[in-house]
Design an enzyme around this catalytic site. Sequence first.
Site, PDB file in Angstrom:
ATOM      1  N   LYS A   1      -3.497  -4.126  12.306  1.00 56.72           N
ATOM      2  CA  LYS A   1      -4.172  -4.443  11.105  1.00 56.72           C
ATOM      3  C   LYS A   1      -3.153  -5.430  10.244  1.00 56.72           C
ATOM      4  O   LYS A   1      -4.388  -6.642   9.897  1.00 56.72           O
ATOM      5  CB  LYS A   1      -5.414  -3.189  10.128  1.00 56.72           C
ATOM      6  CG  LYS A   1      -6.388  -3.008  11.530  1.00 56.72           C
ATOM      7  CD  LYS A   1      -7.042  -1.761  10.679  1.00 56.72           C
ATOM      8  CE  LYS A   1      -7.818  -1.745   9.089  1.00 56.72           C
ATOM      9  NZ  LYS A   1      -7.983  -0.441   9.295  1.00 56.72           N
TER      10      LYS A   1
ATOM     11  N   TYR B   1       2.892  -3.586  17.739  1.00 61.45           N
ATOM     12  CA  TYR B   1       3.751  -4.344  17.080  1.00 61.45           C
ATOM     13  C   TYR B   1       3.886  -5.845  17.534  1.00 61.45           C
ATOM     14  O   TYR B   1       3.842  -7.168  16.898  1.00 61.45           O
ATOM     15  CB  TYR B   1       5.149  -4.145  16.517  1.00 61.45           C
ATOM     16  CG  TYR B   1       5.922  -4.341  15.999  1.00 61.45           C
ATOM     17  CD1 TYR B   1       5.813  -4.598  14.398  1.00 61.45           C
ATOM     18  CD2 TYR B   1       6.840  -4.422  15.772  1.00 61.45           C
ATOM     19  CE1 TYR B   1       6.800  -4.968  13.902  1.00 61.45           C
ATOM     20  CE2 TYR B   1       8.090  -5.283  15.430  1.00 61.45           C
ATOM     21  CZ  TYR B   1       8.028  -4.979  13.915  1.00 61.45           C
ATOM     22  OH  TYR B   1       8.714  -5.989  12.931  1.00 61.45           O
TER      23      TYR B   1
ATOM     24  N   ASN C   1       0.910  -1.258   0.085  1.00 58.15           N
ATOM     25  CA  ASN C   1      -0.076   0.331   0.197  1.00 58.15           C
ATOM     26  C   ASN C   1       1.246   0.580   0.029  1.00 58.15           C
ATOM     27  O   ASN C   1       0.277   2.392   0.031  1.00 58.15           O
ATOM     28  CB  ASN C   1      -0.601   0.307   1.407  1.00 58.15           C
ATOM     29  CG  ASN C   1      -0.376   0.307   2.123  1.00 58.15           C
ATOM     30  OD1 ASN C   1       0.954   0.520   2.746  1.00 58.15           O
ATOM     31  ND2 ASN C   1      -0.868   0.290   3.769  1.00 58.15           N
TER      32      ASN C   1
END
Length: 323
Positions: free
Chosen positions: A92, A146, A33
């Site tokens: 996510k 994380y 992305n």
Amino acid sequence: MKRVLITGGAGFLGSHLCDRFIKEGYHVIAMDNLITGDLKNIEHLFKLENFEFYHHDVSKFIHVPGELDYILHFASPASPIDYLKIPIQTLKVGSLGIHNCLGLARVKNARVLIASTSEVYGDPNVHPQPEEYWGNVNPVGPRGVYDEAKRFQEAMTMAYHTYHGLETRIIRIFNTYGPRMRLNDGRVLPAFIGQALRGEDLTMFGDGSQTRSFCYVDDLVEGIYRLLLSDYAQPVNIGNPDEITIKEFGEEIIKLTGTSQKLISLPLPTDDPKQRRPDITKARSILGWEPKVSRAEGLKITYDYFKSLSKEDLFRMAHHKEF
Ligand code: UDP
């Protein structure tokens, strides 16, 4: 021709993996992305017929036409600065992102390899860290987004392996460096080299007594390749056990770059692990793998890379996506 999907394919590690699989004769599909990835890392591959790029967020439903033999999930912010800036996306991509990859793998009957991390060991009480160590992680600290995403990712991957019989591989990556690291990602190596190049003092956090063990990217990629083709589904550490304090590391960078600047001490970030060194017994015995590139060699190549960047590249990397 075997077909491989590499998520995070425009990132530091992802782009080196694209190069390796192209070299091995695969059809490579890179997905990114571009939040922390950079097209510059893969632009040399666009002219190839056996390379495709999908500008897509892997946390959303993934559609890839055609067959897939392998899926490598490397999409994720990977430096403390990045995941502090984009904590929700970090969570996510490690949870929804891997779920999408695993679902896709079932449909395609593909083997999945996930990039996990030494961060699953947190601030470790066992040293060096073997794969059997369960870790010491603060779920609600700044690194929790994380560390817990990567721990969930391992759990999810193992569940698909045991419940659905999916072929899966888990690599735990220790600090890795090399060309194409982002100059402003906040990690210690680009931070120190960038500061030396700009004539600034080198920002050592705390008293610099914390340790890390740095692996050159080509060694890591070789370990990933071997693990993917192995039949071992449990996690494997890949890293270089040559451990050094951050203070000594800073001194090495000062010597390498010839800068006349010095190390200055800034406050140590919360939950910064005090020590880290991989136990690579498993990688040695199962994969016949061990690192080959010394820190002196690897740092020289990396420094030459940063020095070779044009002013335009340096500017772009320094200002890349101030998310
Ligand atoms: N560090 C530092 N100065 C910097 C950036 C990082 O002294 O400008 C330290 C950091 O506190 C940590 C080590 O270097 O102890 C490695 O940090 P990095 O962010 O590269 O990766 P980590 O292993 O902590 O995920």
